[in-house]
Write an enzyme that holds these catalytic residues in place. Sequence first.
Site, PDB file in Angstrom:
ATOM      1  N   GLY A  12      -2.524   2.527   0.085  1.00  0.00           N
ATOM      2  CA  GLY A  12      -2.066   1.411   0.609  1.00  0.00           C
ATOM      3  C   GLY A  12      -2.713   1.034   1.908  1.00  0.00           C
ATOM      4  N   VAL A  14      -2.118   1.918   4.671  1.00  0.00           N
ATOM      5  CA  VAL A  14      -2.460   3.131   5.662  1.00  0.00           C
ATOM      6  C   VAL A  14      -3.372   4.060   4.950  1.00  0.00           C
ATOM      7  CG1 VAL A  14      -1.728   5.014   6.490  1.00  0.00           C
ATOM      8  CG2 VAL A  14      -0.482   3.115   7.022  1.00  0.00           C
ATOM      9  N   GLU A 162       0.628   7.395  11.745  1.00  0.00           N
ATOM     10  CA  GLU A 162      -0.424   6.599  12.053  1.00  0.00           C
ATOM     11  C   GLU A 162       0.037   5.437  12.896  1.00  0.00           C
ATOM     12  OE1 GLU A 162      -3.640   6.926  11.054  1.00  0.00           O
ATOM     13  OE2 GLU A 162      -3.628   5.198  12.482  1.00  0.00           O
ATOM     14  N   PHE A 163      -0.786   5.167  13.987  1.00  0.00           N
ATOM     15  CA  PHE A 163      -0.599   4.044  14.832  1.00  0.00           C
ATOM     16  C   PHE A 163      -1.431   2.761  14.572  1.00  0.00           C
ATOM     17  CE2 PHE A 163       0.773   7.856  16.901  1.00  0.00           C
ATOM     18  CZ  PHE A 163       2.380   7.962  17.120  1.00  0.00           C
ATOM     19  N   LYS A 222       6.878   8.916  16.399  1.00  0.00           N
ATOM     20  CA  LYS A 222       6.484   7.462  15.688  1.00  0.00           C
ATOM     21  C   LYS A 222       7.575   6.227  15.660  1.00  0.00           C
ATOM     22  CE  LYS A 222       4.262   4.649  13.198  1.00  0.00           C
ATOM     23  NZ  LYS A 222       3.346   3.920  13.620  1.00  0.00           N
ATOM     24  N   CYS A 278       6.786  -2.249   9.050  1.00  0.00           N
ATOM     25  CA  CYS A 278       7.268  -1.090   9.891  1.00  0.00           C
ATOM     26  C   CYS A 278       8.367  -1.293  11.002  1.00  0.00           C
ATOM     27  CB  CYS A 278       6.054  -0.746  10.778  1.00  0.00           C
ATOM     28  SG  CYS A 278       4.737   0.003   9.633  1.00  0.00           S
ATOM     29  N   LYS A 281      12.044  -1.641   9.410  1.00  0.00           N
ATOM     30  CA  LYS A 281      12.068  -0.698   8.561  1.00  0.00           C
ATOM     31  C   LYS A 281      12.510   0.622   9.521  1.00  0.00           C
ATOM     32  CE  LYS A 281       8.427   1.714   6.686  1.00  0.00           C
ATOM     33  NZ  LYS A 281       8.448   2.857   7.232  1.00  0.00           N
ATOM     34  N   PHE A 340       2.514 -12.248   8.090  1.00  0.00           N
ATOM     35  CA  PHE A 340       3.324 -11.699   9.185  1.00  0.00           C
ATOM     36  C   PHE A 340       2.359 -11.800  10.401  1.00  0.00           C
ATOM     37  CE2 PHE A 340       2.662  -7.242  10.644  1.00  0.00           C
ATOM     38  CZ  PHE A 340       1.864  -6.740   9.944  1.00  0.00           C
TER      39      PHE A 340
HETATM   40  P1  NAD Z   1       1.868   0.609   0.828  1.00  0.00           P
HETATM   41  O1  NAD Z   1       3.180   0.342   0.083  1.00  0.00           O
HETATM   42  O2  NAD Z   1       0.890  -0.278   1.107  1.00  0.00           O
HETATM   43  O3  NAD Z   1       1.037   2.032  -0.012  1.00  0.00           O
HETATM   44  C1  NAD Z   1       1.976   3.013  -0.545  1.00  0.00           C
HETATM   45  C2  NAD Z   1       1.357   3.307  -1.704  1.00  0.00           C
HETATM   46  O4  NAD Z   1       1.599   4.561  -2.267  1.00  0.00           O
HETATM   47  C3  NAD Z   1       1.442   2.243  -2.934  1.00  0.00           C
HETATM   48  O5  NAD Z   1       0.241   1.684  -3.302  1.00  0.00           O
HETATM   49  C4  NAD Z   1       2.278   3.128  -3.932  1.00  0.00           C
HETATM   50  O6  NAD Z   1       1.814   2.816  -5.256  1.00  0.00           O
HETATM   51  C5  NAD Z   1       1.759   4.599  -3.698  1.00  0.00           C
HETATM   52  N1  NAD Z   1       2.578   5.659  -4.162  1.00  0.00           N
HETATM   53  C6  NAD Z   1       4.085   5.462  -4.077  1.00  0.00           C
HETATM   54  N2  NAD Z   1       4.386   6.822  -4.715  1.00  0.00           N
HETATM   55  C7  NAD Z   1       3.457   7.542  -5.175  1.00  0.00           C
HETATM   56  C8  NAD Z   1       3.070   8.770  -5.763  1.00  0.00           C
HETATM   57  N3  NAD Z   1       4.350   9.501  -6.039  1.00  0.00           N
HETATM   58  N4  NAD Z   1       2.043   9.174  -5.891  1.00  0.00           N
HETATM   59  C9  NAD Z   1       0.744   8.195  -5.820  1.00  0.00           C
HETATM   60  N5  NAD Z   1       0.854   7.183  -5.100  1.00  0.00           N
HETATM   61  C10 NAD Z   1       2.126   6.793  -4.785  1.00  0.00           C
HETATM   62  O7  NAD Z   1       2.405   1.336   2.141  1.00  0.00           O
HETATM   63  P2  NAD Z   1       1.874   1.522   3.719  1.00  0.00           P
HETATM   64  O8  NAD Z   1       1.922   0.089   4.331  1.00  0.00           O
HETATM   65  O9  NAD Z   1       0.430   2.106   3.362  1.00  0.00           O
HETATM   66  O10 NAD Z   1       2.699   2.591   4.487  1.00  0.00           O
HETATM   67  C11 NAD Z   1       2.623   3.635   3.949  1.00  0.00           C
HETATM   68  C12 NAD Z   1       3.448   4.461   5.186  1.00  0.00           C
HETATM   69  O11 NAD Z   1       2.756   4.730   6.324  1.00  0.00           O
HETATM   70  C13 NAD Z   1       4.928   4.250   5.266  1.00  0.00           C
HETATM   71  O12 NAD Z   1       5.732   5.235   5.550  1.00  0.00           O
HETATM   72  C14 NAD Z   1       4.625   3.241   6.590  1.00  0.00           C
HETATM   73  O13 NAD Z   1       5.762   3.265   7.290  1.00  0.00           O
HETATM   74  C15 NAD Z   1       3.594   4.025   7.174  1.00  0.00           C
HETATM   75  N6  NAD Z   1       2.819   3.263   8.330  1.00  0.00           N
HETATM   76  C16 NAD Z   1       2.435   1.874   7.752  1.00  0.00           C
HETATM   77  C17 NAD Z   1       1.462   1.204   8.764  1.00  0.00           C
HETATM   78  C18 NAD Z   1       0.916  -0.271   8.285  1.00  0.00           C
HETATM   79  O14 NAD Z   1       0.450  -1.007   9.184  1.00  0.00           O
HETATM   80  N7  NAD Z   1       1.373  -0.760   7.035  1.00  0.00           N
HETATM   81  C19 NAD Z   1       1.203   1.678   9.904  1.00  0.00           C
HETATM   82  C20 NAD Z   1       1.633   2.946  10.052  1.00  0.00           C
HETATM   83  C21 NAD Z   1       2.404   3.883   9.283  1.00  0.00           C
HETATM   84  C1  UDX Z   2       3.117  -1.745  14.119  1.00  0.00           C
HETATM   85  C2  UDX Z   2       2.430  -0.989  15.091  1.00  0.00           C
HETATM   86  O1  UDX Z   2       2.031  -1.825  16.127  1.00  0.00           O
HETATM   87  C3  UDX Z   2       1.747  -0.162  14.828  1.00  0.00           C
HETATM   88  O2  UDX Z   2       1.375   1.086  15.828  1.00  0.00           O
HETATM   89  C4  UDX Z   2       2.265   0.749  13.765  1.00  0.00           C
HETATM   90  O3  UDX Z   2       1.483   1.706  13.017  1.00  0.00           O
HETATM   91  C5  UDX Z   2       2.649  -0.261  12.690  1.00  0.00           C
HETATM   92  O4  UDX Z   2       3.584  -1.270  12.892  1.00  0.00           O
HETATM   93  P1  UDX Z   2       1.693  -4.011  12.476  1.00  0.00           P
HETATM   94  O5  UDX Z   2       3.268  -4.253  12.042  1.00  0.00           O
HETATM   95  O6  UDX Z   2       0.765  -3.754  11.770  1.00  0.00           O
HETATM   96  O7  UDX Z   2       1.855  -2.644  13.643  1.00  0.00           O
HETATM   97  O8  UDX Z   2       1.566  -5.067  13.748  1.00  0.00           O
HETATM   98  P2  UDX Z   2       1.853  -5.522  15.285  1.00  0.00           P
HETATM   99  O9  UDX Z   2       0.636  -5.915  16.019  1.00  0.00           O
HETATM  100  O10 UDX Z   2       2.692  -4.480  15.967  1.00  0.00           O
HETATM  101  O11 UDX Z   2       2.797  -6.811  15.094  1.00  0.00           O
HETATM  102  C6  UDX Z   2       3.787  -6.788  14.576  1.00  0.00           C
HETATM  103  C7  UDX Z   2       4.640  -8.005  14.407  1.00  0.00           C
HETATM  104  O12 UDX Z   2       5.059  -8.302  15.794  1.00  0.00           O
HETATM  105  C8  UDX Z   2       3.880  -9.153  13.979  1.00  0.00           C
HETATM  106  O13 UDX Z   2       4.604 -10.215  13.239  1.00  0.00           O
HETATM  107  C9  UDX Z   2       3.519  -9.935  15.283  1.00  0.00           C
HETATM  108  O14 UDX Z   2       3.060 -11.311  15.071  1.00  0.00           O
HETATM  109  C10 UDX Z   2       4.751  -9.627  16.163  1.00  0.00           C
HETATM  110  N1  UDX Z   2       4.442  -9.919  17.572  1.00  0.00           N
HETATM  111  C11 UDX Z   2       3.395  -8.647  18.048  1.00  0.00           C
HETATM  112  C12 UDX Z   2       4.899 -10.630  18.497  1.00  0.00           C
HETATM  113  O15 UDX Z   2       5.625 -11.625  17.868  1.00  0.00           O
HETATM  114  N2  UDX Z   2       4.514 -10.632  19.787  1.00  0.00           N
HETATM  115  C13 UDX Z   2       3.675  -9.603  20.360  1.00  0.00           C
HETATM  116  O16 UDX Z   2       3.481  -9.808  21.669  1.00  0.00           O
HETATM  117  C14 UDX Z   2       3.256  -8.891  19.541  1.00  0.00           C
END
Ligand code: NAD
Ligand code: UDX
Length: 464
Positions: A12, A14, A162-163, A222, A278, A281, A340
């Site tokens: 996904g 991340v 992951e940040f 985190k 994020c 949630k 977003f």
């Molecule tokens: P995502 O939904 O984009 O990707 C997750 C993937 O995992 C999906 O493609 C899904 O099909 C797959 N999956 C689920 N169960 C599975 C299994 N049993 N075997 C194989 N694949 C499987 O999610 P994401 O945004 O990448 O987030 C993943 C995690 O990282 C979450 O816990 C999220 O909170 C965290 N995170 C996300 C972000 C972000 O910016 N999106 C940043 C930091 C941390």
């Molecule tokens: C966030 C965290 O920043 C990141 O470290 C973590 O790993 C995942 O969650 P993300 O959600 O991808 O990242 O984007 P981010 O830049 O944090 O923005 C989140 C939301 O806040 C967005 O909708 C953005 O538009 C909003 N935002 C951000 C504001 O409205 N004002 C700001 O000053 C900053």
Amino acid sequence: MRIKNICCIGAGYVGGPTMAVIAQKCPKVKVTVVDINEKRIKQWNNPDVEKIPIYEPGLSEIVKEARGRNLFFSTDVDKAIDEADMIFISVNTPTKTYGIGKGMAADLRYIELCARQIAAVAKTDKIVIEKSTLPVRTAAALRDILDSTGNGVKYQILSNPEFLAEGTAVEDLKNPDRVLIGGEIETEEGREAVDALVNIYASWVPREKILTTNVWSSELSKLTANAFLAQRVSSINAMSELCEKTGADINEVSKAIGMDSRIGSKFLKASVGFGGSCFQKDILNLVYIARTFNLKEVADYWEQVILMNDHQKRRFAANMVQTMYNTVAGKKIAILGWAFKKDTNDTRESAAIYVADYLLNEQAEIVVYDPKVTEEQIYSDLDYLGSRSGDANRQAVTVVDSPYEACEGAHAIAVLTEWDEFKELDWQKLYDQMLKPAFLFDGRRLLESKSKKEIGFEFYAIGN
Ligand code: NAD
Ligand code: UDX
């Protein structure tokens, strides 16, 4: 311990970018990203790298360089687990939609499934890494599952949250503020596992930026980081409403307080509300954890960040209706931006979804333009809310490929994502095409106001 084979479960937002950067920076390590979603893996393997499933500036170039060399995308989860020395779990951990903790707790079913699959498949010792964002102490549950097979395979469990932020994922991964690794540092095997992961990151991240802690501190850091960031946005958004009542300007307030080095200037941009997969949630999860420990005041404190955000989205939409003579029924409203935030095609929890839903409940007709979000995604976001039938959504909402088409004959424009290209639009041309008075609502403080007012727009910007 030298790592030769990495597997990442979850391709996904991340898993994909993180593994692409590891593969690029560690060309001798084979990195296989697996997912049960066949469509997603097929997209990652698309010969045209511009068609990979995630849009992030700079990502397609890295995939082009590493894919087929030491970066692979596959649906064969068992094989990748079997071959790996190190397994990242990067699956989704959404808010639970059923049962105990519904609407609050993180749903850990996918994490548990991964642990069970690893336990069933692994024949050699593995380092298992929590990359997903998880409630504090999840590693204990993983350990229980992994250690219960009795087949002699040894596991080390690390937390490596992951940040990265979307839209800047590649830059964040290449130059992280810090990398956090939690492990069982009190045991020798635990320290070896931590070192193995430190060595992967040290291929490109300066050692002093790689922080090692115990597992629980890493898991909780985190959630804490996201709660603090979201809290800043809600704080500035709270002040934006006060600005609108008092004649103060939120941008000026942000600048004035941000220059205080104790406060800092980042994350002080008022908006129509934060979105993304994020913040909401993870805070709900934090609130839930606090409640389970009977920490009522702690839970209530953090919950307010979410309540404020909901209020901000609602109040933006309500203000549109009120400004347009208390009715938008039958009026065409152009929404510019659905993602977003800018530079991503991700729409999870985007404020645009909620603003559109509010306006649809008021019987507006909506036309959406977003440079990266597909029509299919926009309908799916609205359908997911369940406010009306899929047919009703398709009847009331049109998705177009051009901002000019979106605004033709519109009563109002709402800018809901801060895409750079919106600043450069021919605003005079847009104005000329619209019904008069032409309303312009800027939910991002993106547009320069004076010139828009001179053109003739009835201009409203958040916090002004
Ligand atoms: P995502 O939904 O984009 O990707 C997750 C993937 O995992 C999906 O493609 C899904 O099909 C797959 N999956 C689920 N169960 C599975 C299994 N049993 N075997 C194989 N694949 C499987 O999610 P994401 O945004 O990448 O987030 C993943 C995690 O990282 C979450 O816990 C999220 O909170 C965290 N995170 C996300 C972000 C972000 O910016 N999106 C940043 C930091 C941390
Ligand atoms: C966030 C965290 O920043 C990141 O470290 C973590 O790993 C995942 O969650 P993300 O959600 O991808 O990242 O984007 P981010 O830049 O944090 O923005 C989140 C939301 O806040 C967005 O909708 C953005 O538009 C909003 N935002 C951000 C504001 O409205 N004002 C700001 O000053 C900053």
